[in-house]
Write a protein that holds these residues in place. Structure first.
Motif, PDB file in Angstrom:
ATOM      1  N   GLY A 117      41.617  38.815  42.578  1.00  0.00           N
ATOM      2  CA  GLY A 117      41.741  39.709  41.749  1.00  0.00           C
ATOM      3  C   GLY A 117      40.566  40.090  40.442  1.00  0.00           C
ATOM      4  N   TRP A 118      40.167  39.428  40.804  1.00  0.00           N
ATOM      5  CA  TRP A 118      38.936  39.404  39.077  1.00  0.00           C
ATOM      6  C   TRP A 118      37.724  40.825  39.829  1.00  0.00           C
ATOM      7  CZ3 TRP A 118      37.798  33.288  38.490  1.00  0.00           C
ATOM      8  CH2 TRP A 118      39.044  32.621  38.059  1.00  0.00           C
ATOM      9  N   SER A 119      37.484  40.841  41.562  1.00  0.00           N
ATOM     10  CA  SER A 119      36.369  41.385  41.999  1.00  0.00           C
ATOM     11  C   SER A 119      36.008  43.039  41.480  1.00  0.00           C
ATOM     12  CB  SER A 119      36.604  41.266  43.239  1.00  0.00           C
ATOM     13  OG  SER A 119      35.222  41.959  43.871  1.00  0.00           O
ATOM     14  N   PHE A 120      35.421  43.497  41.490  1.00  0.00           N
ATOM     15  CA  PHE A 120      35.628  45.064  41.048  1.00  0.00           C
ATOM     16  C   PHE A 120      34.686  46.342  42.236  1.00  0.00           C
ATOM     17  CE2 PHE A 120      31.156  42.893  40.817  1.00  0.00           C
ATOM     18  CZ  PHE A 120      30.016  44.092  41.455  1.00  0.00           C
ATOM     19  N   ASP A 121      34.761  45.132  43.647  1.00  0.00           N
ATOM     20  CA  ASP A 121      34.345  46.533  44.258  1.00  0.00           C
ATOM     21  C   ASP A 121      35.241  46.033  45.585  1.00  0.00           C
ATOM     22  OD1 ASP A 121      33.010  44.148  44.941  1.00  0.00           O
ATOM     23  OD2 ASP A 121      31.643  44.756  45.236  1.00  0.00           O
ATOM     24  N   ALA A 122      36.640  44.700  45.248  1.00  0.00           N
ATOM     25  CA  ALA A 122      36.860  44.197  46.690  1.00  0.00           C
ATOM     26  C   ALA A 122      37.947  45.643  46.754  1.00  0.00           C
ATOM     27  CB  ALA A 122      38.003  43.080  46.497  1.00  0.00           C
ATOM     28  N   THR A 123      37.852  46.064  48.257  1.00  0.00           N
ATOM     29  CA  THR A 123      39.614  46.878  48.559  1.00  0.00           C
ATOM     30  C   THR A 123      40.603  46.132  48.132  1.00  0.00           C
ATOM     31  OG1 THR A 123      39.701  46.370  50.731  1.00  0.00           O
ATOM     32  CG2 THR A 123      38.430  48.397  50.121  1.00  0.00           C
ATOM     33  N   ASP A 124      42.009  46.616  48.061  1.00  0.00           N
ATOM     34  CA  ASP A 124      43.155  46.360  47.609  1.00  0.00           C
ATOM     35  C   ASP A 124      43.606  45.259  49.290  1.00  0.00           C
ATOM     36  OD1 ASP A 124      43.632  46.952  45.625  1.00  0.00           O
ATOM     37  OD2 ASP A 124      45.257  48.197  45.770  1.00  0.00           O
ATOM     38  N   GLU A 125      43.330  45.526  50.323  1.00  0.00           N
ATOM     39  CA  GLU A 125      42.954  45.129  51.580  1.00  0.00           C
ATOM     40  C   GLU A 125      42.702  43.715  51.139  1.00  0.00           C
ATOM     41  OE1 GLU A 125      42.111  43.358  55.443  1.00  0.00           O
ATOM     42  OE2 GLU A 125      40.904  44.470  54.676  1.00  0.00           O
ATOM     43  N   GLU A 126      41.319  43.800  51.391  1.00  0.00           N
ATOM     44  CA  GLU A 126      40.386  42.815  50.909  1.00  0.00           C
ATOM     45  C   GLU A 126      41.041  41.561  50.076  1.00  0.00           C
ATOM     46  OE1 GLU A 126      35.835  44.510  52.011  1.00  0.00           O
ATOM     47  OE2 GLU A 126      36.545  44.832  50.302  1.00  0.00           O
ATOM     48  N   ARG A 127      41.332  42.712  48.533  1.00  0.00           N
ATOM     49  CA  ARG A 127      42.004  40.972  48.457  1.00  0.00           C
ATOM     50  C   ARG A 127      42.708  40.204  48.508  1.00  0.00           C
ATOM     51  NH1 ARG A 127      41.136  45.613  43.863  1.00  0.00           N
ATOM     52  NH2 ARG A 127      39.233  44.914  42.767  1.00  0.00           N
ATOM     53  N   HIS A 128      43.923  40.993  48.990  1.00  0.00           N
ATOM     54  CA  HIS A 128      45.140  40.739  49.910  1.00  0.00           C
ATOM     55  C   HIS A 128      44.725  39.363  51.317  1.00  0.00           C
ATOM     56  CE1 HIS A 128      49.284  40.020  51.234  1.00  0.00           C
ATOM     57  NE2 HIS A 128      49.139  39.832  52.709  1.00  0.00           N
ATOM     58  N   ARG A 129      43.563  39.675  51.942  1.00  0.00           N
ATOM     59  CA  ARG A 129      43.229  39.245  52.769  1.00  0.00           C
ATOM     60  C   ARG A 129      42.588  38.067  52.484  1.00  0.00           C
ATOM     61  NH1 ARG A 129      38.419  42.012  55.903  1.00  0.00           N
ATOM     62  NH2 ARG A 129      39.148  39.621  57.407  1.00  0.00           N
ATOM     63  N   PHE A 130      42.053  37.755  51.490  1.00  0.00           N
ATOM     64  CA  PHE A 130      41.103  36.740  51.287  1.00  0.00           C
ATOM     65  C   PHE A 130      42.395  35.908  50.325  1.00  0.00           C
ATOM     66  CE2 PHE A 130      39.692  34.460  47.663  1.00  0.00           C
ATOM     67  CZ  PHE A 130      37.836  34.454  48.032  1.00  0.00           C
ATOM     68  N   MET A 131      43.248  35.863  49.574  1.00  0.00           N
ATOM     69  CA  MET A 131      44.022  35.532  49.005  1.00  0.00           C
ATOM     70  C   MET A 131      45.053  34.834  49.807  1.00  0.00           C
ATOM     71  SD  MET A 131      45.934  37.760  46.118  1.00  0.00           S
ATOM     72  CE  MET A 131      44.432  38.283  43.915  1.00  0.00           C
ATOM     73  N   ALA A 132      45.734  35.932  50.985  1.00  0.00           N
ATOM     74  CA  ALA A 132      46.735  34.624  52.682  1.00  0.00           C
ATOM     75  C   ALA A 132      45.635  33.754  52.897  1.00  0.00           C
ATOM     76  CB  ALA A 132      46.623  36.200  52.854  1.00  0.00           C
ATOM     77  N   TYR A 133      44.774  33.839  53.052  1.00  0.00           N
ATOM     78  CA  TYR A 133      43.395  32.950  53.306  1.00  0.00           C
ATOM     79  C   TYR A 133      43.580  31.551  53.018  1.00  0.00           C
ATOM     80  CZ  TYR A 133      40.141  29.634  54.660  1.00  0.00           C
ATOM     81  OH  TYR A 133      39.125  28.528  54.594  1.00  0.00           O
ATOM     82  N   TYR A 134      44.135  31.555  51.254  1.00  0.00           N
ATOM     83  CA  TYR A 134      44.629  30.008  51.006  1.00  0.00           C
ATOM     84  C   TYR A 134      45.384  29.502  50.556  1.00  0.00           C
ATOM     85  CZ  TYR A 134      39.933  29.896  49.213  1.00  0.00           C
ATOM     86  OH  TYR A 134      38.075  29.830  50.055  1.00  0.00           O
ATOM     87  N   PHE A 135      46.478  30.090  51.471  1.00  0.00           N
ATOM     88  CA  PHE A 135      47.571  29.518  52.438  1.00  0.00           C
ATOM     89  C   PHE A 135      47.318  29.402  52.735  1.00  0.00           C
ATOM     90  CE2 PHE A 135      51.735  29.756  53.772  1.00  0.00           C
ATOM     91  CZ  PHE A 135      52.336  28.386  52.608  1.00  0.00           C
ATOM     92  N   GLY A 136      47.777  26.912  53.641  1.00  0.00           N
ATOM     93  CA  GLY A 136      47.261  27.123  54.491  1.00  0.00           C
ATOM     94  C   GLY A 136      46.106  27.180  55.635  1.00  0.00           C
TER      95      GLY A 136
END
Length: 503
Positions: A424-443
């Motif tokens: 969420g701090w990234s200035f150039d990530a897409t919403d899809e990339e943000r969600h994929r990144f966040m989803a990774y860190y569960f499990g």
């Protein structure tokens, strides 16, 4: 790779000149027999939130007890002084000073918006001696709580710390047939304590509990290569229990060099974790098992209260599957509660459970966010713990904690709310990339980790006794010396360094 104590990881406890010199002058000594009365006055001042006055009075009582030859009274007064100092050490700003700092950092932000940042509930404050004091990392928290400011700062730097450093690994294709432990990385680490001799007592025994890696399912082949000076090792390295520790006792009269240096060198292999979980195949908990009872029970900082249970039920709703419940808790924290630096010393001294602090204020760093996740899981019967030591992401290594919850037939499942939020701090990530990144860190979890302890609030062995020590985590050595007149733990923290290399 030296571990830097960067702002968005677990707080580094900084020492101040106040603690080294004492908070009163040598002339302020209680009259003969008056130390008991001064100590009582200090206790009253502390109980009425006059912490700076209490520190002064405790110091006066301490010197009075010394003059009377009352060692036990002197120790009680010294412990009181350290507690009073710790209550306000992390709050150096009054209103005028914090307003000046905010205006200097954000000259173009409207005054009305800046005023909101400093209002009660929006900033961390404490009242001492009738004056409102503001937390030392208030400016950093402004960035964490305002995505537009964080994005602008990171865009100017052309880099988003942690997210940019680990996203290639996170976005790599999953290979569940090789999981859950894969991509091993072997690390060699050193820890070095270099204390100026003139800051230590002339004599007495310095007792040190120095952190080491602990063997876990994901951190394997732990090897202690050296502990120096070996002659002072009293209890050999322990790396197979709940916490990695080596215990030393150092007779200070034997230290005649300019610095007292204590060092550790070790090696371990860490793995990436990628769990492929079928929620429908999860077995049942054995609710009478001692481990289940331990990790669903209430502790010192991971607490289960009626308010915590109510919040957990609100989040999970009618869901009964433990994997889905934990998933709901994870996304609730990631989506609703911004990362914040917090005054750990004050919380520990005041006896405020860190998970409860997050529930009541919304302020929490990696440790507190993870303890909150664990408390919510425990509140609905899911075993959970807060694990950590350091994260070793290249370029941004530093103290760090994350969480784990237990599923039958799968084991301990990793969760890192804090690293997830860096998307969420990234200035150039897409919403899809943000969600994929966040989803990774569960499990799932990257292999850039150094685990010192499997949960928070693990007692030290041997027992340090009735002393003032930060108890939740052990990322730095714990230090005790009966002849010391200063807060040794803060001194040790300031002079402790770590370094890690991939091998």
């Amino acid at each position: 790779m030296r571990a830097r104590h960067i702002p968005f990881l677990m707080i580094a406890l900084l020492i101040s000149a106040l603690l080294l010199s004492g908070c009163t002058s040598p002339e302020e000594i209680s009259p003969p027999g008056g130390a008991d009365r001064t100590l009582a006055d200090a206790d009253t001042a502390f109980d009425h939130a006059r912490y700076r006055s209490a520190a002064r009075l405790y110091g006066e009582a301490y010197r009075g007890f010394l003059a009377d030859g009352n060692a036990a009274g002197a120790r009680t007064a010294l412990n009181g002084r350290m507690r009073a100092e710790r209550m306000v050490l992390e709050f150096p700003f009054n209103l005028t000073a914090i307003q000046a700092a905010v205006n200097e950092t954000f000259p173009d932000i409207p005054a009305a918006r800046k005023a909101v940042w400093l209002s009660p509930g929006q900033s961390q404050q404490i009242v001492s001696d009738g004056e409102v004091l503001y937390y030392e990392n208030t400016i950093a928290n402004v960035y964490f709580h305002n995505p537009d400011l964080m994005h602008a700062r990171n865009a100017k730097e052309g880099h988003t710390g942690i997210y940019d450093d680990v996203k290639d690994l996170v976005f790599a294709p999953a290979m569940p047939e090789e999981g859950p432990y894969l991509n091993p990385v072997t690390w060699e680490g050193t820890g070095t304590l270099s204390l100026p001799r003139d800051l230590l007592p002339e004599n007495g025994t310095l007792r040190l509990w120095v952190p080491l890696p602990v063997e876990t399912a994901v951190q394997q082949n732990v090897t202690i290569l050296a502990v120096e000076p070996a002659v002072y090792v009293t209890v050999p390295p322990m790396t197979t229990g709940d916490i990695g520790i080596v215990y030393l006792e150092i007779p200070l009269e034997e230290i005649t060099t300019e610095n007292l240096t204590v060092s550790t060198r070790f090696r371990f292999t860490q793995h990436e974790q990628r769990f492929a979980i079928d929620p429908a195949s999860i077995g049942s908990y054995n609710t009478s098992d001692p481990d289940y009872l331990q990790f669903t029970g209430s502790g010192k900082n991971i607490v289960i209260t009626p308010d915590m249970q109510e919040k957990a039920r609100e989040i999970v709703g009618p869901e009964t599957n433990p994997y889905r419940q934990a998933e709901k808790i994870y996304w609730y924290i990631v989506g609703n509660l911004s990362y914040s630096l917090v005054p750990h010393l004050m919380l520990d001294t005041a006896g405020i459970p860190e998970s409860s602090y997050f529930l009541s204020t919304g302020f929490g760093d990696c440790g507190i966010q993870s303890m909150y996740f664990s408390a919510l899981c425990r509140s609905v019967g899911i075993p959970a713990r807060t694990t950590g030591g350091y994260q070793l992401i290249p370029g941004v290594a530093g103290p760090h904690f994350w969480a784990e919850f237990y599923l039958p037939d799968y084991g301990w499942i990793p969760v890192d709310v804090t690293v997830a939020e860096t998307a969420g701090w990234s200035f150039d990530a897409t919403d899809e990339e943000r969600h994929r990144f966040m989803a990774y860190y569960f499990g799932n979890l990257d292999p850039y980790r150094y685990v010192i302890q499997k949960d928070v609030d693990i007692p030290l062995d041997p027992d340090p006794g009735d002393v003032v020590l930060f108890s939740a985590v052990r990322q730095y050595p714990a230090a005790v010396c009966d002849t010391a007149a200063t807060d040794l733990e803060l001194l040790v923290t300031e002079h402790w360094t770590t370094d890690f290399q991939r091998v």
